[in-house]
Design a protein around this motif. Structure first.
Motif, PDB file in Angstrom:
ATOM      1  N   THR A 159       0.850  -1.186   0.000  1.00  0.00           N
ATOM      2  CA  THR A 159       0.000   0.000   0.000  1.00  0.00           C
ATOM      3  C   THR A 159       0.886   1.236   0.000  1.00  0.00           C
ATOM      4  N   ALA A 160       0.386   2.271  -0.606  1.00  0.00           N
ATOM      5  CA  ALA A 160       1.161   3.505  -0.721  1.00  0.00           C
ATOM      6  C   ALA A 160       1.490   4.045   0.661  1.00  0.00           C
ATOM      7  N   LEU A 161       2.712   4.454   0.828  1.00  0.00           N
ATOM      8  CA  LEU A 161       3.176   4.943   2.129  1.00  0.00           C
ATOM      9  C   LEU A 161       3.236   6.463   2.149  1.00  0.00           C
ATOM     10  N   ALA A 162       3.787   7.024   1.107  1.00  0.00           N
ATOM     11  CA  ALA A 162       3.961   8.471   1.086  1.00  0.00           C
ATOM     12  C   ALA A 162       4.244   8.936  -0.334  1.00  0.00           C
ATOM     13  N   LYS A 163       4.263  10.238  -0.472  1.00  0.00           N
ATOM     14  CA  LYS A 163       4.689  10.838  -1.738  1.00  0.00           C
ATOM     15  C   LYS A 163       6.185  11.143  -1.609  1.00  0.00           C
ATOM     16  N   THR A 164       6.878  11.102  -2.721  1.00  0.00           N
ATOM     17  CA  THR A 164       8.309  11.396  -2.658  1.00  0.00           C
ATOM     18  C   THR A 164       8.532  12.804  -2.094  1.00  0.00           C
ATOM     19  N   SER A 165       7.600  13.697  -2.357  1.00  0.00           N
ATOM     20  CA  SER A 165       7.751  15.069  -1.874  1.00  0.00           C
ATOM     21  C   SER A 165       7.584  15.181  -0.358  1.00  0.00           C
ATOM     22  N   ASP A 166       7.061  14.099   0.280  1.00  0.00           N
ATOM     23  CA  ASP A 166       6.903  14.106   1.739  1.00  0.00           C
ATOM     24  C   ASP A 166       8.235  13.877   2.450  1.00  0.00           C
ATOM     25  N   ILE A 167       9.190  13.326   1.728  1.00  0.00           N
ATOM     26  CA  ILE A 167      10.455  12.936   2.360  1.00  0.00           C
ATOM     27  C   ILE A 167      11.525  14.001   2.107  1.00  0.00           C
ATOM     28  N   PRO A 168      11.984  14.658   3.144  1.00  0.00           N
ATOM     29  CA  PRO A 168      12.984  15.703   2.925  1.00  0.00           C
ATOM     30  C   PRO A 168      14.319  15.134   2.447  1.00  0.00           C
ATOM     31  N   GLU A 169      14.920  15.816   1.482  1.00  0.00           N
ATOM     32  CA  GLU A 169      16.211  15.364   0.959  1.00  0.00           C
ATOM     33  C   GLU A 169      17.279  15.536   2.044  1.00  0.00           C
ATOM     34  N   GLY A 170      18.089  14.496   2.213  1.00  0.00           N
ATOM     35  CA  GLY A 170      19.107  14.540   3.272  1.00  0.00           C
ATOM     36  C   GLY A 170      18.537  14.177   4.634  1.00  0.00           C
ATOM     37  N   GLY A 171      17.254  13.886   4.684  1.00  0.00           N
ATOM     38  CA  GLY A 171      16.619  13.522   5.949  1.00  0.00           C
ATOM     39  C   GLY A 171      15.637  12.401   5.718  1.00  0.00           C
ATOM     40  N   GLY A 172      14.533  12.454   6.405  1.00  0.00           N
ATOM     41  CA  GLY A 172      13.550  11.390   6.230  1.00  0.00           C
ATOM     42  C   GLY A 172      12.310  11.651   7.038  1.00  0.00           C
ATOM     43  N   LYS A 173      11.454  10.674   7.033  1.00  0.00           N
ATOM     44  CA  LYS A 173      10.191  10.806   7.748  1.00  0.00           C
ATOM     45  C   LYS A 173       9.859   9.470   8.419  1.00  0.00           C
ATOM     46  N   LYS A 183       5.086   6.104  12.085  1.00  0.00           N
ATOM     47  CA  LYS A 183       4.916   5.320  13.314  1.00  0.00           C
ATOM     48  C   LYS A 183       3.945   4.176  13.139  1.00  0.00           C
ATOM     49  N   ASP A 184       2.816   4.443  12.489  1.00  0.00           N
ATOM     50  CA  ASP A 184       1.796   3.404  12.379  1.00  0.00           C
ATOM     51  C   ASP A 184       2.238   2.257  11.484  1.00  0.00           C
ATOM     52  N   ARG A 185       3.233   2.461  10.670  1.00  0.00           N
ATOM     53  CA  ARG A 185       3.748   1.391   9.807  1.00  0.00           C
ATOM     54  C   ARG A 185       5.081   0.856  10.309  1.00  0.00           C
ATOM     55  N   ASN A 186       5.570   1.448  11.400  1.00  0.00           N
ATOM     56  CA  ASN A 186       6.860   1.039  11.972  1.00  0.00           C
ATOM     57  C   ASN A 186       7.986   1.114  10.953  1.00  0.00           C
ATOM     58  N   VAL A 187       7.965   2.167  10.190  1.00  0.00           N
ATOM     59  CA  VAL A 187       8.994   2.309   9.162  1.00  0.00           C
ATOM     60  C   VAL A 187       9.440   3.768   9.077  1.00  0.00           C
ATOM     61  N   VAL A 188      10.716   3.931   8.772  1.00  0.00           N
ATOM     62  CA  VAL A 188      11.242   5.270   8.551  1.00  0.00           C
ATOM     63  C   VAL A 188      11.776   5.297   7.120  1.00  0.00           C
ATOM     64  N   VAL A 189      11.362   6.311   6.379  1.00  0.00           N
ATOM     65  CA  VAL A 189      11.791   6.437   4.986  1.00  0.00           C
ATOM     66  C   VAL A 189      12.735   7.633   4.893  1.00  0.00           C
ATOM     67  N   THR A 190      13.865   7.436   4.261  1.00  0.00           N
ATOM     68  CA  THR A 190      14.827   8.525   4.136  1.00  0.00           C
ATOM     69  C   THR A 190      15.131   8.784   2.662  1.00  0.00           C
ATOM     70  N   GLN A 191      15.675   9.971   2.422  1.00  0.00           N
ATOM     71  CA  GLN A 191      16.108  10.334   1.068  1.00  0.00           C
ATOM     72  C   GLN A 191      17.524  10.908   1.208  1.00  0.00           C
ATOM     73  N   PRO A 192      18.519  10.015   1.315  1.00  0.00           N
ATOM     74  CA  PRO A 192      19.889  10.488   1.524  1.00  0.00           C
ATOM     75  C   PRO A 192      20.395  11.357   0.386  1.00  0.00           C
ATOM     76  N   ALA A 193      19.941  11.082  -0.820  1.00  0.00           N
ATOM     77  CA  ALA A 193      20.314  11.919  -1.957  1.00  0.00           C
ATOM     78  C   ALA A 193      19.069  12.084  -2.816  1.00  0.00           C
ATOM     79  N   ALA A 194      19.030  13.148  -3.582  1.00  0.00           N
ATOM     80  CA  ALA A 194      17.845  13.439  -4.382  1.00  0.00           C
ATOM     81  C   ALA A 194      17.446  12.238  -5.222  1.00  0.00           C
TER      82      ALA A 194
END
Ligand code: FES
Length: 159
Positions: A66-80, A83-94
């Protein structure tokens, strides 16, 4: 004889009618009780069916992509953190997205924040790289568990 016997026949007749109504009333009451029992027992099986359905739902939710997020939700060099999915998504590089379990390998707390390129566990201060989940700072001795995400267009899906 016949005219004398008629009234006594009528009187019991009326009583019989009244009694019959009373019995019918009881029967209705009993039927009502019976049907409410049926309802509660079928409610029980309904609950089981509901539990099965929700079990299936969460099963497909965690494993069904199932869709988790939009790419635009994830800050570049950081992440989001989700909690409800027990997952952290990061975008280390663009355009590069990584995902990790939020469960800290030290003692199992959920990581709670991301700052300056690291994912931080609030319990004892362990820090993990947004690039690969590796330990940047203890006490944790192993990194976060990688999770699989798929990026399709602008949507990130947990595989
Ligand atoms: Fe995360 Fe201890 S549980 S640092």
């Amino acid at each position: 004889m016949t005219s004398e016997s008629t009234p006594p026949v009528e009187a019991p007749g009326r009583r019989t009618v009244v009694a019959a109504v009373g019995a019918a009333g009881l029967a209705v009451a009993l039927t009502a009780c019976g049907s409410s029992d049926d309802t509660s027992s079928s409610g029980g099986s309904g609950t089981q069916a509901g539990a099965n359905a929700s079990g299936g739902g969460s099963g497909s939710g965690s494993g069904g992509g199932t869709a988790l997020a939009k790419t635009s939700d994830i800050p570049e060099g950081g992440g989001k953190i989700f909690k409800d999915r027990n997952v952290v998504v990061t975008q280390p590089a663009a355009g590069t997205f990584k995902a990790f379990s939020t469960r800290c390998p030290h003692m199992g707390c959920a990581v709670s924040s991301i700052a300056k390129g690291v994912i931080v566990c609030p319990c004892h201060g362990s820090q993990f790289s947004v690039e690969d989940g590796s330990v940047k700072k203890g006490p944790a001795t192993s990194g976060l568990t990688a999770e699989k995400v798929t990026v399709s267009g602008d949507s990130i899906t947990l595989a």
